[in-house]
Write a protein that holds these residues in place. Sequence first.
Motif, PDB file in Angstrom:
ATOM      1  N   ASP A   1       0.900  -1.231   0.045  1.00  5.35           N
ATOM      2  CA  ASP A   1      -0.016  -0.017   0.019  1.00  5.35           C
ATOM      3  C   ASP A   1       0.901   1.185  -0.067  1.00  5.35           C
ATOM      4  O   ASP A   1       0.682   2.201  -0.642  1.00  5.35           O
ATOM      5  N   ILE A   2       1.947   1.344   0.999  1.00  6.80           N
ATOM      6  CA  ILE A   2       2.661   2.560   0.924  1.00  6.80           C
ATOM      7  C   ILE A   2       3.689   2.823  -0.311  1.00  6.80           C
ATOM      8  O   ILE A   2       3.662   3.812  -0.879  1.00  6.80           O
TER       9      ILE A   2
ATOM     10  N   GLU B   1       2.860   1.596  -3.072  1.00  7.62           N
ATOM     11  CA  GLU B   1       1.956   1.507  -4.207  1.00  7.62           C
ATOM     12  C   GLU B   1       2.537   0.614  -5.273  1.00  7.62           C
ATOM     13  O   GLU B   1       2.549   1.169  -6.546  1.00  7.62           O
TER      14      GLU B   1
ATOM     15  N   LEU C   1      11.125   8.916   3.664  1.00  9.00           N
ATOM     16  CA  LEU C   1       9.930   9.157   4.436  1.00  9.00           C
ATOM     17  C   LEU C   1       9.038   7.994   4.056  1.00  9.00           C
ATOM     18  O   LEU C   1       8.153   7.521   5.077  1.00  9.00           O
TER      19      LEU C   1
ATOM     20  N   ILE D   1      10.142   5.243   6.762  1.00  8.19           N
ATOM     21  CA  ILE D   1       9.528   5.828   8.267  1.00  8.19           C
ATOM     22  C   ILE D   1       7.887   5.608   8.072  1.00  8.19           C
ATOM     23  O   ILE D   1       7.291   4.960   9.086  1.00  8.19           O
ATOM     24  N   GLU D   2       7.354   5.788   7.025  1.00  8.72           N
ATOM     25  CA  GLU D   2       5.773   5.314   7.088  1.00  8.72           C
ATOM     26  C   GLU D   2       5.672   3.830   7.151  1.00  8.72           C
ATOM     27  O   GLU D   2       4.651   3.531   7.863  1.00  8.72           O
TER      28      GLU D   2
ATOM     29  N   LEU E   1       7.675   1.588   8.709  1.00  8.08           N
ATOM     30  CA  LEU E   1       7.854   1.638  10.433  1.00  8.08           C
ATOM     31  C   LEU E   1       6.662   1.852  11.309  1.00  8.08           C
ATOM     32  O   LEU E   1       6.082   1.380  11.961  1.00  8.08           O
TER      33      LEU E   1
ATOM     34  N   ARG F   1       3.480   2.590  10.030  1.00  8.33           N
ATOM     35  CA  ARG F   1       2.113   1.755  10.079  1.00  8.33           C
ATOM     36  C   ARG F   1       2.296   0.357  10.614  1.00  8.33           C
ATOM     37  O   ARG F   1       1.305  -0.017  11.294  1.00  8.33           O
TER      38      ARG F   1
END
Lengths: 84, 357, 450
Positions: free
Chosen positions: A17-18, A20, A41, A44-45, A47, A49
């Motif tokens: 999802d992150i 894509e 980023l 980090i996202e 991590l 989620r």
Amino acid sequence: MTANTVDVTAVRAIIVDILELEDDELTATSLFIEDHGADSLGAIEILSRIEKELGVVIPQDDLAKLVNLEAVLGVLATAERRRP
Amino acid sequence: MSTAVITAWSAVSPYGTGRAPLAAALRARTAAPESAGPEEWTSDPETTARVVPGFEVRDALGKAGTRGMDRLTGLTAVTVRELLAGTGPVGEDEELGTGLVLGIASGSVQGFMEFTKSSLEGASPIDVSPSKTPNMAMNRAASASAIRHRLKGPNTTVAAGRLSGLVALDQARRLLADGRAERVLAGSAEEYSATRAHLTRAAHGAGTVLGEGCVMVLLEPVGTATGTPLAEVLAVHHRVAPDGDFAGALAAAVDAALAEAGTTAAGVWAAVPSEAPGTAGDQERRVHEELFPAAARDRAASVALLGETAAATGAYQLAALLSEPGAPGRIALLTAADPDGPVGCAVLRLLTDGAAG
Amino acid sequence: MSADRTAPAGGAARTEPAGSAARTEPAGSTARTAAARPVAEPRRVVLTGCGALSSIGDGVAEFTEGLRAGRVGTGDISVFDTTGFPSRRGHQVNGFDAAARLHRLEPERTGRATQFAAAAARMALDDAGLDEEWLRARRGTVVVGTTDGEVGELDLLTESALALGLAAFTGASLSRTATGGLALGVVRELGLSDVEPSTVATACAAGNYAIGAGFDAIRAGRAEWALVGGADALNRKTFAGFARLGLIAPDECRPFDTDRMGLLTGEGAGLLLLESEESARARGAEIYAEVLGYGINCDASHPTAPERDSVARCIRLALENASVKPEEVDLISAHGTGTPTNDTTEIAAIREVYGDRPPRTVGVKAMIGHTMGAASALGAIASALAIRHGFVPPTANHRTTDPDCPVDVVPNASVPADVRIVQNNGLAFGGNNAVVLLGRHDSPRGEYAR
């Protein structure tokens, strides 16, 4: 530290999802940044989620290790549970 | 101050993407259509506003680098893209580069409040979205636009409420006059959001119809302009009304701007007020009535067609003046007022017949 | 680069226009105005008043003493609820008595950042030996840099809206939360009207942007005085964002240290009163320093990570604008946040310009935290104090200098030094860079006072 049973399907879903991606694009060793165009980023996202949805705490020092799915699962295997 | 000229402009407005739909609607005096805003925290599905219909950041800009990007940034980045598409290539190797000055009111209020909400409601207070953290800097819209187009000159975000468009224009021409940039994109932007609607209606009345959008102009030094000069920025002056005396302060600002422009109220072909809410707007209209004949006051489109557009107002006024056909050399004036006190005036000389686009 | 220029040390007796673009005519040459008072020759701009609010002291005297002593202002944040955060440490302005500091603004109707900006502006005015009447008699400019504006007010509004629903939005909320309120608050506090306020929201380089705008306005004769700088207040939103990105240090901010682990968020304000050299001399004002020039540019590269070559280019723009050669710079007040990426990149950029022997490079954020939009304004004040009082403020909390940051960071204790020219860096998210150069003013009242 505790050894955890990791919900691989949930982890895959978060990453796909992150970043894509189509599900079959993500392999155990495909690299988030080099192969999938993520930036810092994005890592980090991932991590963030995982922490939030799986209720664990991943030390910030481990961020640099999160380069592919295999590495994420490795970090998660010993991650601590979030305090309630 | 050395003269700066506007050589291109573009917009994202409720009429559509680009300069042409906005210019055509302003010439026709067509009120912007109302539609439902985005579904988000505190939004009311019944509420409509003069929003950019169906605007979705990632549809408009593609997926690369837009994850989590807020609406304000999206509106600005699309406007910059449209503006640069109609101009010569940006030279990355230029010594000073292309600057960008963007006027805003408070950034993405919705984005800020939702971020805090995540922190307050999350199992952990740091359960906030990393992809939205770049939005948390108020320079996001200006800097993201620079990143997308490699604009390496001065990149400024300025906040001055409803004067933001006028102040951005002033700061942009100063950057040119002071030798800080080769050319500068200047304008202002506002996003519609549910929280901005609540804030605005609480302050200015439940009947206030909100608008949004972004207009940017390309400003170049008169001597080295590569594009066709559309208008010359002759003067910008702003100050603060003491104790609610908007009329007195605005009249003084208009006087100062006209003097700097080397003209008088009688020489003004078109005068456009900012249509400020409340007393500020009443006094602004009165100043226009006292200074300018009806012909000048009615010459160009009113930004009331667009609703209350807050920070974007000044840029929309520029668009109204640039869109109105007439003989080259005509003097155009806009005023701005903010209910918190700031007032200002800009004077332009329109250099084309205004019929293009 | 300025290698082809011949600028005497200290920037004194420079006669050429400081503008870096030779093809740009001197400002005012084509203007038709009497009101804006155009000047034929660019004027020299001097700093004659400083107002500072920080975790190590309020007012220029306390701030100076804190810098000289290497005092560290870290403590537990109490302006919002830090329950559950990985760390609650930061740099708070404690004991700020808004009612005592402000004469016209009503504290209960004014956000914390605006209170800081207005209070620091009043301090700067007093420090310059000026009063409101003097300001009112002259056209001026007020430029306040900020990262967050009144986001702290939006935090409170969010809490209220979660508790009360839409009733949380009141008629005063819009103007209380408007970012432009910071500069406007200064204007209101000082009872001014013929003044142009603007709030510059270029994140963590905003203070230097503001100083640059004021410098240009006075240099070109568009303003007779400028109150410029930056202000920010601690708030949950930004604290949560930095914590989420893993940028907050667990104990102390340690710029350029091998074991640095991030920044500590801070709050405060730095306001500077600028005027022309002519004006300062005419009224016999004490001059802290001359503003020699500045540079601003944009990396146009990454939303959060700085880019070395672009930061180096910004430093070169500033040096060229100030007609200063690298070897003439005695001290760099670095952006120095204490995050791994910033410090390595910033030092690499400095070395790209200065070569293998860069000047002493200090990070005052170890002492006062990262005060966001106020950071480079407080950095500029620290730079001016170094010039005025002849000392180099230290990089506090220092243990071992990172081999990747090979500079003399002046660890832990200030040193006496003959400081003539200081470079003050401000780097921001979004790649917004701004570098200001300050120099000693060789006037009878401008010599340094130990």
